[in-house]
Design a protein around this motif. Structure first.
Motif, PDB file in Angstrom:
ATOM      1  N   THR A 133      67.959  40.787  80.017  1.00  6.70           N
ATOM      2  CA  THR A 133      68.184  42.215  79.816  1.00  6.70           C
ATOM      3  C   THR A 133      67.276  42.702  78.688  1.00  6.70           C
ATOM      4  O   THR A 133      66.694  41.884  77.943  1.00  6.70           O
ATOM      5  CB  THR A 133      69.646  42.502  79.409  1.00  6.70           C
ATOM      6  N   VAL A 134      67.178  44.002  78.530  1.00 11.27           N
ATOM      7  CA  VAL A 134      66.391  44.548  77.428  1.00 11.27           C
ATOM      8  C   VAL A 134      66.952  44.045  76.097  1.00 11.27           C
ATOM      9  O   VAL A 134      66.203  43.559  75.247  1.00 11.27           O
ATOM     10  CB  VAL A 134      66.348  46.095  77.478  1.00 11.27           C
ATOM     11  N   LEU A 183      48.583  49.566  63.120  1.00 11.79           N
ATOM     12  CA  LEU A 183      49.424  48.527  62.547  1.00 11.79           C
ATOM     13  C   LEU A 183      50.618  49.164  61.854  1.00 11.79           C
ATOM     14  O   LEU A 183      50.509  50.275  61.354  1.00 11.79           O
ATOM     15  CB  LEU A 183      48.615  47.695  61.539  1.00 11.79           C
ATOM     16  N   PRO A 184      51.748  48.529  61.800  1.00 19.70           N
ATOM     17  CA  PRO A 184      52.044  47.204  62.307  1.00 19.70           C
ATOM     18  C   PRO A 184      51.993  47.166  63.834  1.00 19.70           C
ATOM     19  O   PRO A 184      51.916  48.194  64.502  1.00 19.70           O
ATOM     20  CB  PRO A 184      53.450  46.923  61.793  1.00 19.70           C
ATOM     21  N   LEU A 185      52.047  45.943  64.351  1.00 17.82           N
ATOM     22  CA  LEU A 185      52.017  45.737  65.796  1.00 17.82           C
ATOM     23  C   LEU A 185      53.321  46.217  66.425  1.00 17.82           C
ATOM     24  O   LEU A 185      54.351  46.310  65.753  1.00 17.82           O
ATOM     25  CB  LEU A 185      51.800  44.260  66.116  1.00 17.82           C
ATOM     26  N   LYS A 186      53.256  46.480  67.730  1.00 16.85           N
ATOM     27  CA  LYS A 186      54.426  46.980  68.449  1.00 16.85           C
ATOM     28  C   LYS A 186      54.527  46.305  69.810  1.00 16.85           C
ATOM     29  O   LYS A 186      53.518  46.069  70.463  1.00 16.85           O
ATOM     30  CB  LYS A 186      54.300  48.499  68.652  1.00 16.85           C
ATOM     31  N   VAL A 187      55.754  46.035  70.221  1.00 13.05           N
ATOM     32  CA  VAL A 187      56.035  45.534  71.558  1.00 13.05           C
ATOM     33  C   VAL A 187      57.145  46.402  72.141  1.00 13.05           C
ATOM     34  O   VAL A 187      58.172  46.618  71.493  1.00 13.05           O
ATOM     35  CB  VAL A 187      56.471  44.050  71.549  1.00 13.05           C
ATOM     36  N   LEU A 188      56.917  46.900  73.352  1.00 14.99           N
ATOM     37  CA  LEU A 188      57.905  47.720  74.041  1.00 14.99           C
ATOM     38  C   LEU A 188      58.625  46.866  75.079  1.00 14.99           C
ATOM     39  O   LEU A 188      57.987  46.196  75.892  1.00 14.99           O
ATOM     40  CB  LEU A 188      57.222  48.901  74.734  1.00 14.99           C
ATOM     41  N   VAL A 189      59.945  46.896  75.029  1.00 14.39           N
ATOM     42  CA  VAL A 189      60.771  46.216  76.018  1.00 14.39           C
ATOM     43  C   VAL A 189      61.551  47.315  76.730  1.00 14.39           C
ATOM     44  O   VAL A 189      62.260  48.083  76.094  1.00 14.39           O
ATOM     45  CB  VAL A 189      61.737  45.204  75.365  1.00 14.39           C
ATOM     46  N   TYR A 190      61.383  47.385  78.059  1.00 14.40           N
ATOM     47  CA  TYR A 190      61.979  48.504  78.784  1.00 14.40           C
ATOM     48  C   TYR A 190      62.352  48.106  80.198  1.00 14.40           C
ATOM     49  O   TYR A 190      61.860  47.116  80.738  1.00 14.40           O
ATOM     50  CB  TYR A 190      61.012  49.690  78.831  1.00 14.40           C
ATOM     51  N   GLN A 191      63.226  48.914  80.763  1.00 11.24           N
ATOM     52  CA  GLN A 191      63.604  48.740  82.158  1.00 11.24           C
ATOM     53  C   GLN A 191      62.778  49.736  82.961  1.00 11.24           C
ATOM     54  O   GLN A 191      62.825  50.943  82.702  1.00 11.24           O
ATOM     55  CB  GLN A 191      65.089  49.019  82.309  1.00 11.24           C
TER      56      GLN A 191
END
Length: 149
Positions: A31-32, A95-103
């Motif tokens: 899951t997210v 920066l800072p780095l980013k990560v997207l977690v999505y449905q």
């Protein structure tokens, strides 16, 4: 109105209009919320700092919209990011780095991030072969793998 907002976002937000090859995307088996938990644990275990987790899904709900579960993890390590900023102060925009977690629209949980080499591509004084780009790319790949499998 939506077209005006999208155009404004492309002007105001660095990287708002990105080519497909600039974004690395993979599916997650979780899951997210589970993926974000695994991602933040991997980041912290590696000695980096999670600065924020932005809950886009909750933000959308607060204005009566439903975009599904979506969270942005903002993190970094000054030992890796500072050399980029020393080479070009505008690197600080990325920066800072980013990560997207999505449905996604089909219900699949996805993990996405901007390729560091592409992210800095238009900035002067930043070499595509810079050691910090390789470190950022490797870290992102490791974190996303740990979070999604």
């Amino acid at each position: 109105m939506k077209q005006i907002l999208a155009a404004a976002a492309m002007v105001l937000v660095p990287g708002a209009a990105l080519a497909d090859d600039e974004i690395v995307t993979r599916g997650s088996e979780f899951t997210v919320a589970q993926t974000v938990d695994k991602l933040t644990a991997a980041i912290e275990e590696a000695g980096a700092t999670v600065f924020a987790v932005v809950d886009h899904g909750a933000g959308a709900e607060s204005v009566g919209e439903d975009i599904g579960a979506s969270q942005l993890v903002v993190f970094g390590n000054p030992a890796i990011g500072t050399p980029a900023i020393l080479d070009n102060r505008q690197a600080g925009l990325f920066l800072p780095l980013k990560v997207l977690v999505y449905q996604n629209e089909g219900g699949q949980v996805m993990v996405a991030y901007e390729d560091p080499e592409e992210m800095f591509d238009d900035l002067g004084n930043i070499d595509d072969d810079a050691e910090y780009i390789a470190k950022m790319s490797g870290a992102l790949e490791n974190f996303v793998t740990a979070a999604s499998e």
